[in-house]
Design an enzyme around this catalytic site. Structure first.
Site, PDB file in Angstrom:
ATOM      1  N   ASP A  21     -13.912 -20.966   2.634  1.00  0.00           N
ATOM      2  CA  ASP A  21     -12.514 -21.042   3.081  1.00  0.00           C
ATOM      3  C   ASP A  21     -12.003 -19.670   3.511  1.00  0.00           C
ATOM      4  O   ASP A  21     -11.302 -19.552   4.518  1.00  0.00           O
ATOM      5  CB  ASP A  21     -11.617 -21.585   1.961  1.00  0.00           C
ATOM      6  CG  ASP A  21     -11.861 -23.051   1.657  1.00  0.00           C
ATOM      7  OD1 ASP A  21     -12.162 -23.816   2.588  1.00  0.00           O
ATOM      8  OD2 ASP A  21     -11.750 -23.418   0.469  1.00  0.00           O
ATOM      9  N   ALA A  72      -8.938 -21.504  -2.477  1.00  0.00           N
ATOM     10  CA  ALA A  72      -9.917 -21.108  -1.459  1.00  0.00           C
ATOM     11  C   ALA A  72     -11.216 -20.648  -2.106  1.00  0.00           C
ATOM     12  O   ALA A  72     -11.210 -19.889  -3.065  1.00  0.00           O
ATOM     13  CB  ALA A  72      -9.347 -19.990  -0.594  1.00  0.00           C
ATOM     14  N   ASP A  73     -12.333 -21.131  -1.561  1.00  0.00           N
ATOM     15  CA  ASP A  73     -13.641 -20.612  -1.968  1.00  0.00           C
ATOM     16  C   ASP A  73     -14.092 -19.615  -0.895  1.00  0.00           C
ATOM     17  O   ASP A  73     -13.343 -19.305   0.034  1.00  0.00           O
ATOM     18  CB  ASP A  73     -14.644 -21.749  -2.179  1.00  0.00           C
ATOM     19  CG  ASP A  73     -14.883 -22.592  -0.922  1.00  0.00           C
ATOM     20  OD1 ASP A  73     -14.551 -22.130   0.195  1.00  0.00           O
ATOM     21  OD2 ASP A  73     -15.410 -23.714  -1.055  1.00  0.00           O
ATOM     22  N   SER A  74     -15.307 -19.119  -1.001  1.00  0.00           N
ATOM     23  CA  SER A  74     -15.775 -18.086  -0.063  1.00  0.00           C
ATOM     24  C   SER A  74     -15.841 -18.611   1.372  1.00  0.00           C
ATOM     25  O   SER A  74     -15.523 -17.883   2.315  1.00  0.00           O
ATOM     26  CB  SER A  74     -17.131 -17.534  -0.501  1.00  0.00           C
ATOM     27  OG  SER A  74     -18.089 -18.571  -0.567  1.00  0.00           O
TER      28      SER A  74
END
Length: 143
Positions: free
Chosen positions: A101, A97-99
């Site tokens: 997400d 997960a990125d920011s």
């Protein structure tokens, strides 16, 4: 003679009136590591109080049902395969997960649980367990 009673970090001295008709000079001190009290003005009595540390563990872990729902939402938002392992200790970053997400995960949690997560709280969530704990905390405050 005085009957000395020690309770926690408090000292009290009471005379045995049947034997003495004098009133003791007494200092009542709470939370001190030592106490100096005068016993009927004749001599000084010194007490040493030892503090005992008490360890309390407060566990506010979310219900397993909440953790399971969060796991399902995380899997859905990150399009993870059904056989992937997601549990309370799973870190969003380790799941890919990125920011953006993470924001979408929080929005999914808000929708599923009917809550509103403050931006500061949302940014501090890094694991599934933290998300579940926060959800239950918010729900508890609503009640």
């Amino acid at each position: 003679m005085a009957a000395n009673a020690l309770t926690g970090a408090s000292i009290s001295m009471r005379p045995l009136l049947s034997q003495l008709n004098q009133t003791p000079a007494c200092s009542l001190i709470s939370g001190s590591s030592s106490v100096l009290a005068s016993s009927f003005g004749k001599r000084n009595v010194s007490f040493s109080l030892r503090s005992r540390s008490i360890r309390l563990t407060v566990s506010c872990a979310a219900k397993q049902e909440t953790v399971d729902k969060v796991c399902a939402i995380v899997k859905k938002q990150l399009a993870l395969p059904d056989d992937s392992t997601v549990n309370g200790e799973s870190k969003f970053s380790a799941l890919g997960a990125d920011s953006l997400d993470t924001v979408e995960i929080v929005m999914g949690l808000e929708e599923e649980f009917g809550i509103s997560v403050e931006e500061d709280s949302a940014q501090s969530i890094t694991t599934v367990q933290e998300a579940a704990d926060l959800i239950e905390e918010i729900i508890q405050k609503k009640c």
